[in-house]
Design an enzyme around this catalytic site. Structure first.
Site, PDB file in Angstrom:
ATOM      1  CE1 TYR A  90       4.509  -3.585  11.840  1.00  0.00           C
ATOM      2  CE2 TYR A  90       3.025  -2.324  13.245  1.00  0.00           C
ATOM      3  CZ  TYR A  90       3.772  -2.435  12.094  1.00  0.00           C
ATOM      4  OH  TYR A  90       3.793  -1.400  11.184  1.00  0.00           O
ATOM      5  CB  ALA A 125      10.017  -5.110   2.376  1.00  0.00           C
ATOM      6  NE  ARG A 184      -6.169   3.780  17.184  1.00  0.00           N
ATOM      7  CZ  ARG A 184      -6.606   3.644  18.440  1.00  0.00           C
ATOM      8  NH1 ARG A 184      -7.000   4.700  19.125  1.00  0.00           N
ATOM      9  NH2 ARG A 184      -6.642   2.465  19.006  1.00  0.00           N
ATOM     10  CB  THR A 227       4.483   1.609  13.105  1.00  0.00           C
ATOM     11  OG1 THR A 227       3.215   1.563  13.777  1.00  0.00           O
ATOM     12  CG2 THR A 227       5.415   0.673  13.855  1.00  0.00           C
ATOM     13  CE1 TYR A 245      -3.018   3.117   0.804  1.00  0.00           C
ATOM     14  CE2 TYR A 245      -2.763   2.663   3.135  1.00  0.00           C
ATOM     15  CZ  TYR A 245      -3.264   3.456   2.123  1.00  0.00           C
ATOM     16  OH  TYR A 245      -4.008   4.565   2.419  1.00  0.00           O
ATOM     17  CG  HIS A 296      -5.813  -0.645   8.344  1.00  0.00           C
ATOM     18  ND1 HIS A 296      -4.888  -1.021   7.407  1.00  0.00           N
ATOM     19  CD2 HIS A 296      -5.160  -0.650   9.526  1.00  0.00           C
ATOM     20  CE1 HIS A 296      -3.728  -1.227   7.992  1.00  0.00           C
ATOM     21  NE2 HIS A 296      -3.864  -1.009   9.288  1.00  0.00           N
ATOM     22  NE  ARG A 354      -8.319  -3.731  16.540  1.00  0.00           N
ATOM     23  CZ  ARG A 354      -8.030  -3.113  15.397  1.00  0.00           C
ATOM     24  NH1 ARG A 354      -8.359  -3.663  14.247  1.00  0.00           N
ATOM     25  NH2 ARG A 354      -7.426  -1.948  15.395  1.00  0.00           N
ATOM     26  CG  PHE A 414     -13.344  -3.680  16.768  1.00  0.00           C
ATOM     27  CD1 PHE A 414     -14.306  -4.655  16.491  1.00  0.00           C
ATOM     28  CD2 PHE A 414     -12.303  -3.514  15.870  1.00  0.00           C
ATOM     29  CE1 PHE A 414     -14.213  -5.442  15.347  1.00  0.00           C
ATOM     30  CE2 PHE A 414     -12.202  -4.297  14.717  1.00  0.00           C
ATOM     31  CZ  PHE A 414     -13.170  -5.254  14.458  1.00  0.00           C
ATOM     32  N   GLY A 470       2.158  -8.109  -0.948  1.00  0.00           N
ATOM     33  CA  GLY A 470       1.887  -7.080  -1.961  1.00  0.00           C
ATOM     34  C   GLY A 470       1.260  -7.672  -3.215  1.00  0.00           C
TER      35      GLY A 470
HETATM   36  N1  UDP Z   1     -12.006  -0.413  14.157  1.00  0.00           N
HETATM   37  C1  UDP Z   1     -13.343  -0.773  14.224  1.00  0.00           C
HETATM   38  N2  UDP Z   1     -13.834  -1.633  13.273  1.00  0.00           N
HETATM   39  C2  UDP Z   1     -13.057  -2.135  12.262  1.00  0.00           C
HETATM   40  C3  UDP Z   1     -11.690  -1.765  12.192  1.00  0.00           C
HETATM   41  C4  UDP Z   1     -11.200  -0.901  13.150  1.00  0.00           C
HETATM   42  O1  UDP Z   1     -14.064  -0.333  15.116  1.00  0.00           O
HETATM   43  O2  UDP Z   1     -13.561  -2.918  11.442  1.00  0.00           O
HETATM   44  C5  UDP Z   1     -11.456   0.536  15.134  1.00  0.00           C
HETATM   45  C6  UDP Z   1     -10.271  -0.008  15.925  1.00  0.00           C
HETATM   46  O3  UDP Z   1     -10.689  -0.696  17.077  1.00  0.00           O
HETATM   47  C7  UDP Z   1      -9.516   1.281  16.242  1.00  0.00           C
HETATM   48  C8  UDP Z   1      -9.804   2.196  15.040  1.00  0.00           C
HETATM   49  O4  UDP Z   1     -10.963   1.643  14.426  1.00  0.00           O
HETATM   50  O5  UDP Z   1     -10.059   1.895  17.399  1.00  0.00           O
HETATM   51  C9  UDP Z   1      -8.687   2.234  14.041  1.00  0.00           C
HETATM   52  O6  UDP Z   1      -8.295   0.905  13.773  1.00  0.00           O
HETATM   53  P1  UDP Z   1      -7.314   0.517  12.578  1.00  0.00           P
HETATM   54  O7  UDP Z   1      -7.177  -0.978  12.584  1.00  0.00           O
HETATM   55  O8  UDP Z   1      -7.759   1.171  11.314  1.00  0.00           O
HETATM   56  O9  UDP Z   1      -5.936   1.204  12.974  1.00  0.00           O
HETATM   57  P2  UDP Z   1      -5.019   1.091  14.303  1.00  0.00           P
HETATM   58  O10 UDP Z   1      -5.296   2.346  15.070  1.00  0.00           O
HETATM   59  O11 UDP Z   1      -5.372  -0.157  15.030  1.00  0.00           O
HETATM   60  O12 UDP Z   1      -3.633   1.071  13.742  1.00  0.00           O
END
Ligand code: UDP
Length: 319
Positions: free
Chosen positions: A139, A72, A217, A115, A11, A185, A277, A204, A36
């Site tokens: 990670y 990568a 975020r 990251t 990406y 994501h 999550r 989540f 990829g």
């Molecule tokens: N999230 C969600 N539903 C989804 C994917 C993500 O509610 O299907 C939430 C996740 O719990 C986080 C935010 O969206 O609070 C961003 O998550 P993402 O995986 O995009 O990025 P991260 O911040 O984990 O790198």
């Protein structure tokens, strides 16, 4: 400049490869296609399929390279918790092979894709670069370890390294966009509802200590992120390892993101609120003051533009 882009079929790597070509650079992409897609490599780039261990020394050995942009990597937090050895091998092990190949062939400039996961659960937001780095996943630990190697290689071997710590990257650049499998994501997952792939999106958790209860975020458009790489290339100086956060500096909740997706797509986008999550901090927002001050970078595309470009990409249109 003649540049090696590792992970240029992924990406962010494919978007940056495209931006580098648009800026007049010569690009060679090295990618093993484990995550990829061959058709994501820009047509004007030369593509070499292989791992860094197998192929970096040979590619750099042909000569003329001025710098490497290193994307990568394996990048799924959950998978890294289940298979840490895989992450140490693929991220740290392959990176070391790349750095050794660079050393052997006299290529010392590198921009590294890092990251926000290196910070773990923050003590305070916005997060500056000198916040404690306490990754909560293998990670994040592997990415932090690579930073440690780069600091050492800058000091000992005159590498000029720049690590860019990404927050939440979103959006697309024309035909270059996000195609993860599985997709974890938020924005691409939300857009699967108006695309007709799923009936609703899972949220989540809505019991966080945030204004609307959902996680906050810091979203950054992949083109703004890419432009930071072009600036970082010019800032890489032998003997230094610079570290910059890349975010927009403003936070959006999951609910706010879904609202923007509704506005852009015109679809009601039903949601289903489920449990949290594991491992998700309530709020992650970057301080990007350092890169703004040092390199004059600033984000120019807002959340609506990210969603609009991701939506055009999802529908197979060029943004
Ligand atoms: N999230 C969600 N539903 C989804 C994917 C993500 O509610 O299907 C939430 C996740 O719990 C986080 C935010 O969206 O609070 C961003 O998550 P993402 O995986 O995009 O990025 P991260 O911040 O984990 O790198």
């Amino acid at each position: 400049m003649k540049l090696l882009v590792t992970g240029g079929a992924g990406y962010v790597g494919s978007v940056v490869a495209a931006l580098l070509i648009e800026a007049g650079h010569e690009v060679v992409v090295l990618d093993d296609l484990s995550v990829g897609h061959a058709d994501a490599v820009p047509g004007a780039a030369r593509f070499v399929r292989g791992t860094l261990r197998e192929a970096a020394a040979e590619v750099l050995g042909e000569g003329g390279f001025e710098a490497v942009l290193h994307f990568a990597a394996k990048s799924q937090v959950g998978e890294s918790v289940r298979e840490p050895a895989l992450y140490w091998d693929r991220n740290l092990g392959e990176s070391l092979a790349l750095f050794e190949a660079m050393r052997a062939h006299g290529v010392h400039k590198i921009v590294f894709s890092s990251t926000a996961a290196v910070y773990g659960e923050p003590e305070a937001v916005p997060i500056p670069e000198d916040a404690p780095a306490r990754p909560t996943s293998p990670y994040g630990q592997t990415k932090l370890a690579i930073d440690g190697v780069l600091t050492e290689f800058a000091r000992m071997y005159r590498f000029g390294a720049v690590s860019l710590r990404y927050f939440n990257v979103a959006g697309a650049h024309g035909r270059f966009g996000e195609r993860h499998d599985p997709e974890t994501h938020l924005i691409p997952n939300v857009l699967r509802v108006p695309s007709g792939e799923v009936p609703r999106v899972d949220v989540f958790g809505d019991d966080y200590a945030t204004p609307d209860g959902t996680c906050v975020r810091d979203y950054i458009h992949v083109v703004d992120l890419g432009n930071a790489h072009l600036l970082a290339l010019t800032a890489a100086e032998p003997g230094t390892h610079l570290i910059y956060n890349l975010g927009s500096g403003s936070g959006y909740s999951v609910k706010e993101v879904i609202d923007v997706c509704r506005a852009v797509t015109g679809h009601p986008i039903p949601v289903s609120v489920g449990p949290r999550r594991p491992g998700d901090p309530a709020v992650l927002v970057a301080s990007s003051e350092r890169i703004r001050a040092d390199l004059g970078w600033k984000p120019e595309r807002d959340l609506r533009a990210m969603v609009a470009d991701a939506w055009a990409f999802a529908r197979g249109e060029s943004a």
